[in-house]
Design an enzyme around this catalytic site. Sequence first.
Site, short mmCIF file in Angstrom:
data_model
loop_
_atom_site.label_atom_id
_atom_site.label_comp_id
_atom_site.label_asym_id
_atom_site.label_seq_id
_atom_site.Cartn_x
_atom_site.Cartn_y
_atom_site.Cartn_z
CB ILE A 45 -1.00 0.03 1.18
CG1 ILE A 45 -0.28 -0.06 2.53
CG2 ILE A 45 -2.02 -1.08 1.06
CD1 ILE A 45 -1.25 0.02 3.71
CG ASP A 46 0.08 4.14 -2.86
OD1 ASP A 46 0.79 3.28 -3.41
OD2 ASP A 46 -0.94 4.63 -3.38
CE LYS A 47 6.54 9.35 2.81
NZ LYS A 47 5.57 10.47 2.85
CB THR B 268 -2.46 4.20 1.54
OG1 THR B 268 -2.67 4.92 0.32
CG2 THR B 268 -3.70 3.37 1.84
NE ARG C 86 -2.75 8.16 -4.73
CZ ARG C 86 -1.43 8.34 -4.69
NH1 ARG C 86 -0.63 7.32 -4.39
NH2 ARG C 86 -0.92 9.53 -4.96
#
Length: 305
Positions: free
Chosen positions: A136-138, A140, A237
């Site tokens: 998962i993104d930084k 998120t 996103r």
Amino acid sequence: MDEVIIINVEKSGERIDALLAQTAEVTRSAAQRLIEDGLVLVNGAAVRKNYRCSAGDTVELSLPETRDIELVPQDIPLEIAYEDSDVVVVNKARGMVVHPAPGHPDGTLVNALMFRCGDSLSGVGGEKRPGIVHRIDKDTSGLIIAAKNDFAHLGLSAQLGDHSLSRVYECVVRGRMREDSGTVDAPIGRHPTDRKRMAVTEKNSRSAVTHWEVIARYRGYTHLRCRLETGRTHQIRVHMAHIGHPLLGDGVYGSPCPEKGLEGQCLHARELCFVHPRTGEIVLLVTELPEYFRSVLSKLGSETE
């Protein structure tokens, strides 16, 4: 400056990732990541990792400049949502990078897991991503699963592949959604001019499906629940921006300016459901919304409609 490797294919039928692993001194998983990042061209065009080469193809591989990143265990506090001898699920804090990469050599989830789990993390994901099954993104927050051995990793990866590992997110998007629920079914691939971004595109893309439903509406914003049917990079996103409702705070796919005091997307991985790879039991985990997310909702709720 990138190192460019040119390979002239002599025989047909071999997968591009296997060819690169044999001829370019990279692992097959690293080759697949390079392909997904748009750094591999066949006859001048990007391809998928399962592309089968033909005799006479010219393969151009761009290897970014890298420096060795030493993986070291670091005593970083983690919120553990579930753990046994096969699996560990972390409720990742917003701002934490999942694995070391250029610009983020340490302080990552991997460094923290190495300290907690020692040498028991799986190696299927490669030596730079021990234990990591998905990312998962930084910016998120929320639930992310890691495997403590290769058996568990392969089992969980298979569930990701057949979409039986369920992931549900909550987010706040810009604008008021008119419908109460819907589905975005639009393929996602690397942005044609910006390799750091993803985009909805028919070219060199993969299918992507996001199901969404409205939780609450505010003046100029909507609180959504999103269920991933697929798991593409930046999927929620990209999909929300594609339908005209970028995530609040998303400086990449939405407004470049901070919104409601938040820099970075308002996105939380709230629910995770999987079949335990060893016991066959269903594991369902649900987290509370983190403080930053609750603060955003509080600000939105105090504004006059």
